[in-house]
Design a protein around this motif. Sequence first.
Motif, PDB file in Angstrom:
ATOM      1  N   GLY A  21       0.903  -1.046   0.175  1.00 56.25           N
ATOM      2  CA  GLY A  21      -0.315   0.536  -0.088  1.00 56.25           C
ATOM      3  C   GLY A  21       0.567   1.894  -0.143  1.00 56.25           C
ATOM      4  O   GLY A  21       0.329   2.292  -0.063  1.00 56.25           O
ATOM      5  N   SER A  76       4.072  -1.107  -6.281  1.00 54.86           N
ATOM      6  CA  SER A  76       4.249  -1.381  -7.750  1.00 54.86           C
ATOM      7  C   SER A  76       3.669  -0.141  -8.718  1.00 54.86           C
ATOM      8  O   SER A  76       3.867  -0.340 -10.235  1.00 54.86           O
ATOM      9  CB  SER A  76       2.837  -2.186  -7.771  1.00 54.86           C
ATOM     10  N   SER A  77       3.193   0.891  -7.695  1.00 62.85           N
ATOM     11  CA  SER A  77       2.707   1.995  -8.793  1.00 62.85           C
ATOM     12  C   SER A  77       3.830   3.322  -8.926  1.00 62.85           C
ATOM     13  O   SER A  77       4.690   3.598 -10.233  1.00 62.85           O
ATOM     14  CB  SER A  77       1.956   3.745  -8.051  1.00 62.85           C
TER      15      SER A  77
HETATM   16  P1  GDP Z   1       2.223  -1.611  -3.339  1.00 65.25           P
HETATM   17  O1  GDP Z   1       1.053  -2.618  -2.165  1.00 65.25           O
HETATM   18  O2  GDP Z   1       3.093  -0.416  -2.054  1.00 65.25           O
HETATM   19  O3  GDP Z   1       2.438  -1.733  -4.462  1.00 65.25           O
HETATM   20  O4  GDP Z   1       1.062  -0.217  -3.724  1.00 65.25           O
HETATM   21  P2  GDP Z   1       0.380   0.148  -4.356  1.00 65.25           P
HETATM   22  O5  GDP Z   1       1.311   0.635  -5.738  1.00 65.25           O
HETATM   23  O6  GDP Z   1      -0.409  -0.653  -5.582  1.00 65.25           O
HETATM   24  O7  GDP Z   1      -0.466   1.791  -4.134  1.00 65.25           O
HETATM   25  C1  GDP Z   1      -1.176   1.880  -3.331  1.00 65.25           C
HETATM   26  C2  GDP Z   1      -2.203   2.906  -2.830  1.00 65.25           C
HETATM   27  O8  GDP Z   1      -1.090   4.200  -3.006  1.00 65.25           O
HETATM   28  C3  GDP Z   1      -3.120   3.154  -4.999  1.00 65.25           C
HETATM   29  O9  GDP Z   1      -3.878   3.434  -4.676  1.00 65.25           O
HETATM   30  C4  GDP Z   1      -2.342   4.441  -4.694  1.00 65.25           C
HETATM   31  O10 GDP Z   1      -2.776   5.008  -6.278  1.00 65.25           O
HETATM   32  C5  GDP Z   1      -1.777   4.760  -4.357  1.00 65.25           C
HETATM   33  N1  GDP Z   1      -0.275   5.551  -4.055  1.00 65.25           N
HETATM   34  C6  GDP Z   1       0.758   5.152  -4.927  1.00 65.25           C
HETATM   35  N2  GDP Z   1       1.793   6.337  -5.079  1.00 65.25           N
HETATM   36  C7  GDP Z   1       0.826   7.093  -4.469  1.00 65.25           C
HETATM   37  C8  GDP Z   1       1.183   9.155  -4.492  1.00 65.25           C
HETATM   38  O11 GDP Z   1       3.023   8.824  -4.773  1.00 65.25           O
HETATM   39  N3  GDP Z   1       0.457   9.500  -3.772  1.00 65.25           N
HETATM   40  C9  GDP Z   1      -0.560   8.908  -3.238  1.00 65.25           C
HETATM   41  N4  GDP Z   1      -1.523   9.873  -3.244  1.00 65.25           N
HETATM   42  N5  GDP Z   1      -1.042   7.784  -3.856  1.00 65.25           N
HETATM   43  C10 GDP Z   1      -0.295   7.204  -4.356  1.00 65.25           C
END
Ligand code: GDP
Length: 351
Positions: free
Chosen positions: A203, A207-208
């Motif tokens: 979260g 991945s983003s």
């Molecule tokens: P992972 O579980 O670490 O891979 O996290 P994800 O890439 O799935 O991101 C989790 C949530 O955080 C998603 O809803 C993304 O859109 C959001 N998110 C990711 N990066 C950012 C950011 O830089 N700013 C904001 N506000 N949200 C983000």
Amino acid sequence: MIHLNNYGWDDRLNQLKQESAYNALAHGRISIVHRTCYEVISENGLFLCELTGAMMYGKSDFELPCTGDWVIFQPFDENKGVIVDMLPRERILYRRKSGTVADKQAIASYVDKAFIVQSLDDNFNVRRAERFMVQILEESIKPILILNKADLHFDRHKIEEQIEHITRQIPVFFTSIHQPETVFRLRESISKGETVVFVGSSGVGKSSLVNVLCEKSILLTSEISQSTGKGRHTSTRREMVLMDDSGVLIDTPGVREFGLATSNTDSVTEIFEISDYAKSCRFKNCEHTGEPGCAVLEAVNSGILDHKVYESYLKLRREAWHYSASEHEKRKKDKSFSKLVDEVKRRKANF
Ligand code: GDP
Ligand code: ZN
């Protein structure tokens, strides 16, 4: 044809391959580990491979191939293969298996950099970042702290104060997927052929970030996984993605806690800058817990060394000691077990 140089293949690895009895077969890099099979990227594309019995026999879990390993395999059919050998491992990121004292798990190998990702909300936690750093530095991998979601409201001054000691040791980036220039700076820090592993809770945006860093890169894995019908969401899944004209990114499933799998307390001492003060302790073998003339405690008492940093140091040092002792015990047990096996074999031979 896939150019494996982009994935980090070089002359030295090629030389290592020549030393294998299977050097005439194909080689490739493991991009994903499924429960019982491995996806291997090779010059001729992606292969879904299994291990030979010999590769599995007598091995602990952490010795089995993991994402990032270079392997030699015998292809069959169009995109299947059998892994027959593995090149000697380097720069492995381990973690302690949760719920165990001395069992470790290999997360990725041939890693150059590890991005410790935290988000600038409740997830931010200096102590957890320190813990990741200790484990990463253990294998001469370069840690980098990424504080993501910088578009959210946060107290930058307060955060910077808390990570002051970390900033002195490793690069720190504030990023946001909504602020392209911040991701651009991060991209600049990755060189061609370099392997970067992303670690951190789920979260936080790993991945983003991988997606933005790769822009149009396709997750090489989706097709093959669908065609074999294997679930893509097994807990052991990791994904390796190639950046355009640059490095290799490995996303790991979120790990909240990172149990130390290290017995080396030197890096703990370094990270917390304890070694700087320890030089002035009266006793050479000072443990900095109450000895007279301890310069570390003096620094804590006078406020030069943050009390919280000192406590975190003690905690991680204790954990490393504990791991070391348990590992030693385990090795002793394994040894006496193999002695027993040898003894039984000898007796059988005498019959
Ligand atoms: P992972 O579980 O670490 O891979 O996290 P994800 O890439 O799935 O991101 C989790 C949530 O955080 C998603 O809803 C993304 O859109 C959001 N998110 C990711 N990066 C950012 C950011 O830089 N700013 C904001 N506000 N949200 C983000
Ligand atoms: Zn001391």
